[in-house]
Design an enzyme around this catalytic site. Structure first.
Site, PDB file in Angstrom:
ATOM      1  CD  GLU A   1      25.274 -18.762 -16.724  1.00  0.00           C
ATOM      2  OE1 GLU A   1      24.353 -18.485 -17.514  1.00  0.00           O
ATOM      3  OE2 GLU A   1      26.328 -18.119 -16.645  1.00  0.00           O
TER       4      GLU A   1
ATOM      5  CB  SER B   1      22.594 -20.022 -31.224  1.00  0.00           C
ATOM      6  OG  SER B   1      23.393 -20.368 -32.310  1.00  0.00           O
ATOM      7  CB  ILE B   2      24.742 -22.286 -26.725  1.00  0.00           C
ATOM      8  CG1 ILE B   2      24.297 -20.950 -26.130  1.00  0.00           C
ATOM      9  CG2 ILE B   2      25.997 -22.762 -26.029  1.00  0.00           C
ATOM     10  CD1 ILE B   2      24.013 -21.040 -24.654  1.00  0.00           C
TER      11      ILE B   2
ATOM     12  CB  CYS C   1     -20.302 -42.384 -11.362  1.00  0.00           C
ATOM     13  SG  CYS C   1     -21.152 -43.866 -10.818  1.00  0.00           S
TER      14      CYS C   1
ATOM     15  CE  LYS D   1      19.766 -23.665 -24.493  1.00  0.00           C
ATOM     16  NZ  LYS D   1      18.491 -23.117 -24.905  1.00  0.00           N
TER      17      LYS D   1
ATOM     18  CB  ALA E   1      -0.925   0.002   1.209  1.00  0.00           C
TER      19      ALA E   1
HETATM   20  S1  IVH Z   1      24.472 -17.670 -22.962  1.00  0.00           S
HETATM   21  C1  IVH Z   1      27.202 -17.164 -26.434  1.00  0.00           C
HETATM   22  N1  IVH Z   1      23.154 -18.559 -20.878  1.00  0.00           N
HETATM   23  O1  IVH Z   1      19.826 -20.177 -25.023  1.00  0.00           O
HETATM   24  C2  IVH Z   1      26.245 -17.606 -25.408  1.00  0.00           C
HETATM   25  N2  IVH Z   1      22.013 -18.508 -22.977  1.00  0.00           N
HETATM   26  O2  IVH Z   1      21.364 -20.609 -27.940  1.00  0.00           O
HETATM   27  C3  IVH Z   1      25.031 -16.786 -25.409  1.00  0.00           C
HETATM   28  N3  IVH Z   1      19.692 -19.314 -22.860  1.00  0.00           N
HETATM   29  O3  IVH Z   1      18.180 -18.229 -26.907  1.00  0.00           O
HETATM   30  C4  IVH Z   1      23.943 -17.307 -24.601  1.00  0.00           C
HETATM   31  N4  IVH Z   1      19.674 -19.728 -20.699  1.00  0.00           N
HETATM   32  O4  IVH Z   1      18.504 -17.008 -24.654  1.00  0.00           O
HETATM   33  C5  IVH Z   1      23.110 -18.298 -22.207  1.00  0.00           C
HETATM   34  N5  IVH Z   1      22.133 -19.312 -18.935  1.00  0.00           N
HETATM   35  C6  IVH Z   1      22.083 -19.048 -20.242  1.00  0.00           C
HETATM   36  C7  IVH Z   1      20.914 -19.270 -21.013  1.00  0.00           C
HETATM   37  C8  IVH Z   1      20.923 -19.005 -22.387  1.00  0.00           C
HETATM   38  C9  IVH Z   1      18.962 -19.739 -21.818  1.00  0.00           C
HETATM   39  C10 IVH Z   1      19.198 -19.219 -24.243  1.00  0.00           C
HETATM   40  C11 IVH Z   1      19.486 -17.935 -24.939  1.00  0.00           C
HETATM   41  C12 IVH Z   1      19.464 -18.299 -26.383  1.00  0.00           C
HETATM   42  C13 IVH Z   1      19.885 -19.717 -26.371  1.00  0.00           C
HETATM   43  C14 IVH Z   1      21.311 -19.820 -26.840  1.00  0.00           C
END
Ligand code: IVH
Length: 723
Positions: free
Chosen positions: A125, A88-89, A469, A127, A40
């Site tokens: 970490e 991307s990874i 039932c 994902k 509040a």
């Molecule tokens: S690092 C070069 N850390 O995964 C590395 N990405 O293909 C850049 N994602 O869509 C990404 N959790 O959004 C990183 N702990 C994390 C993540 C993460 C999810 C997603 C990211 C992207 C995809 C990477």
């Protein structure tokens, strides 16, 4: 309580102060989960700022806290060129060990490390299953939020991202200096509870006749929809969250930028600048700790408040990251290691209706077998008629099936049929055209009006979602379920009385009601299929042993609607004996801790029915007994009103055992640590929950500590002292 609400100074000074206060309290509330002022009071500050800005519209800046509510409607999103590409990874879907091992081997080889070199330091970490986001801050103010797009060009979704409470609009510089340019990378996502609440709201809107509203398939889709809203006021109503996991463009040290040696250091800086960084992030030395992390988070996956689809491993040292570089669009210093998908597509072969213990009819989709969430699934619940109709699931449809953890698999949504080749062109009539026609869908689903098992009438009470039932224990399906419920471990614990046996006993009319169980003899049992003399004797012994029980177990075993184990314990504790409970009025039942009108009514109605009293009397006559008197609950309620959190592996107790002990002592077990947690019970490989407990100053105990708590004398609240 006006201390915060300081009216002094001119309008401009008040505006400045209000902005600062609101930024601070938003951080406490959304990021730290530890508000310092009541809601509040926050609202009052917020309204004061709104009022000031109404008089001085030219003061409204994009980073003003009032901008979180959204409002502008766009024609489309502008394009943003990422100055540092959003990569991307590479993904490993392999097993626990080999996925991490392959990555570690590649890293060591590229860095030309020898076996005698120490293990590589990594950051592991979650994902997060959301959308990648780039947040650009100039002079500490959020100036732009952009989606990843193709990695080079993204979309400007600033207006929507400003509505996210967890995204700082202005960075505090009191903990560490803020560089002139700071681009933060992270994930926008929706928490599971927020997703459920949003869908519930959407359902109510649809029921109220709102046009153009829909429910969402999963948190990821709901988050994606919110981020791409052209009307930011709508985005503001969608509860989004954010985790920071890295940096993009940052001013070089020469221009006032920071110098970090490791990725972990940069995450700690992000936390200081007010960003949420997941407490599940962990430093890992070498491949073994990566494997352990993957395993631990996999086990905790379903208890997290948000969806993850795997873990990410990153080389911690930034000079090593630079040395490793990239292959095409993927860094060589990071890898995503996935978990088995929790959603898959399959076909509906049939829709059956099952009858449960309380007569509830549940539509169940029979599916073409599909591997999802680690097991092969052939049945998925459709909950109730409304759900089937809302999702419009029909025989022949392709559907998305979800199985998360131990939860019963469910049909999430129907996949619309792909546009058929040749659809666009007008084709000649004839057999050729039929080849391309979409497969026929089954008819619209409807609940049967008679029970599919016993033929009794099916009813749906006003305001209830379920069909039932009306056959009661006349319905063999309900009888079977009632027997199985009675026999289960947590109730009367009759080992060996499983569904195959119960099926035969009920179908063969050997057992009509609960008391018949205790009238079974060797000869009757021997006539059943696959029942050797030995197992018959064992079953009789188990039945005999079950006669000596406790009142809470017996009450739970009776299968009274809405009476679970915890309620049964409370009832036993409160009344002390069965006769008093059976004669209790609804008013008296309402006096029991944690019992509301629905449960009170259910218990009262149950014992008002002559046939239920008769069953209880017969069971007693068969020798079922327990000790009565005040405090008949299984254990002294030493943990009454306390919340505990379990983490890591305890040396002797399984998680279920520890949970059962805590609950038997009146305590609650929660999945997450907060200021309200009384104790965190930590075992080996305890992770983020332990960190969180230390951070919040919550008591941390080990297994021995828990056992000591449990055996300490109960608090003297009178209820547990025999009278
Ligand atoms: S690092 C070069 N850390 O995964 C590395 N990405 O293909 C850049 N994602 O869509 C990404 N959790 O959004 C990183 N702990 C994390 C993540 C993460 C999810 C997603 C990211 C992207 C995809 C990477």
């Amino acid at each position: 309580m006006n201390a915060l609400f300081d009216d002094a100074g001119d309008d401009r000074t008040r505006w400045e102060r209000l902005c600062q206060q609101l930024h601070h309290h938003a951080h406490c509330y959304y990021v730290l989960d530890a508000p310092e002022i009541p809601d509040a009071e926050y609202d009052r500050l917020f309204q004061a700022l709104q009022a000031l800005e109404a008089t001085h519209p030219d003061w409204v800046t994009p980073d003003s806290p009032t901008q979180r509510v959204g409002g502008r409607v766009l024609d489309g999103f502008g394009t943003v060129r990422h100055r540092v590409p959003m990569l991307s990874i590479r993904t490993e879907t392999d097993t626990e060990a080999s996925g991490a091992q392959a990555f570690d081997e590649r890293v060591r080889k590229e860095l030309e490390l020898t076996p005698s070199d120490p293990p590589v330091g990594y950051v592991a970490e979650p994902k997060f299953d959301g959308l990648a986001m780039s947040l650009r801050y100039e002079a500490g103010v959020l100036v732009q939020a952009a989606t990843r797009g193709d990695g080079e060009l993204g979309e400007d979704v600033s207006a929507n991202i400003r509505t996210i409470g967890q995204v700082p609009l202005r960075l505090p510089s009191d903990r560490r200096p803020v560089p002139p340019v700071l681009e933060v990378r992270g994930e926008v996502y929706m928490r599971r509870d927020d997703f459920e609440a949003l869908n519930e709201r959407q359902r109510q809107r649809i029921a109220a006749g709102a046009k153009g509203e829909k429910t969402f398939v999963n948190p990821r889709n709901a988050a994606a929809g919110a981020v791409r809203q052209l009307d930011s006021a709508i985005a503001a109503e969608r509860p989004l969250s954010f985790f920071a996991y890295g940096l993009g463009e940052v001013s070089p040290p020469a221009d006032g930028g920071p110098t970090f040696a490791t990725h972990h250091e940069s995450l700690m800086a992000l936390r200081d600048w007010g960003f949420p960084v997941s407490s599940e992030v962990a430093l890992c030395q070498g491949v073994d700790e990566l494997i352990a992390y993957h395993r631990r988070l996999g086990a905790e996956r379903d208890r997290l408040p948000f969806d993850i689809d795997g873990v990410v491993y990153k080389v911690d040292r930034l000079d090593w990251q630079r040395a490793l570089g990239f292959v095409t669009r993927e860094p060589r210093w990071a890898v995503a290691h996935k978990y088995p998908a929790q959603e898959q597509m399959t076909t509906v072969l049939a829709i059956d209706v099952q009858v449960g213990r309380t007569g509830k009819l549940t539509p169940v989709a029979k599916l073409a077998p599909v591997f999802v969430g680690g097991v092969t699934v052939t049945n998925a619940t459709l909950h109730n008629e409304d759900e089937v109709l809302r999702k419009d699931v029909r025989v022949g449809d392709t559907v998305i099936v979800r199985r998360a953890g131990d939860v019963i698999p469910e049909v999430v949504a129907v996949v619309p049929p792909a546009p058929v080749a040749g659809d666009a062109q007008p084709t000649a009539e004839g057999p050729q055209a039929d080849l391309f026609a979409a497969p026929a869908r089954g008819p619209l689903f409807g609940m049967p009006s008679a029970c599919p098992v016993c033929g009794s009438a099916v009813v749906r009470e006003a305001g209830e979602a379920d069909h039932r039932c009306t056959g009661g224990l006349f319905c063999s399906a309900q009888r079977k379920q009632a027997l199985l419920h009675y026999a289960q471990r947590r109730a009367m614990d009759i080992e060996g009385l499983g569904d195959k046996l119960v099926e035969q006993m009920v179908d063969g009319d050997i057992v009509r009601g609960l008391p018949d169980l205790y009238r079974l003899g060797l000869s009757a049992l021997a006539r059943l299929d696959r029942m050797a003399d030995k197992s018959a004797a064992n079953l009789l012994a188990a039945l005999e042993a079950s006669k000596h029980t406790t009142l809470p177990r017996f009450l739970f075993a009776l299968g009274i609607r809405h009476v679970g184990e915890a309620t049964a314990r409370e009832l036993a504790r409160h009344f002390g004996g069965l006769d008093k409970l059976m004669d209790a009025t609804p008013e008296q039942l309402l006096e029991v801790r944690d019992i509301g009108p629905v449960v009170a009514d259910s218990v009262h109605t149950f014992f008002q029915q002559a046939h239920n009293r008769e069953v209880v009397e017969q069971l007693r006559a068969c020798g079922v007994h327990w000790e009565e008197g005040a405090g008949t609950s299984d254990a002294p309620q030493v943990l009454a009103g306390q919340t505990l959190v379990l983490t890591g592996t305890l040396p002797h107790l399984s998680r279920d055992q520890a949970k059962a002990l805590i609950e038997a002592a009146g305590g609650k077990v929660s999945g997450s640590v907060s200021k309200k947690t009384h104790h965190v019970v930590a075992g080996a490989e305890a992770g983020s929950k332990l960190d969180k407990a230390r951070e919040l100053g919550v008591s941390v105990i080990d297994e021995a500590g828990l056992l000591a708590l449990l055996s300490s004398p109960p608090a003297a609240d009178g209820a547990d002292t025999p009278g």
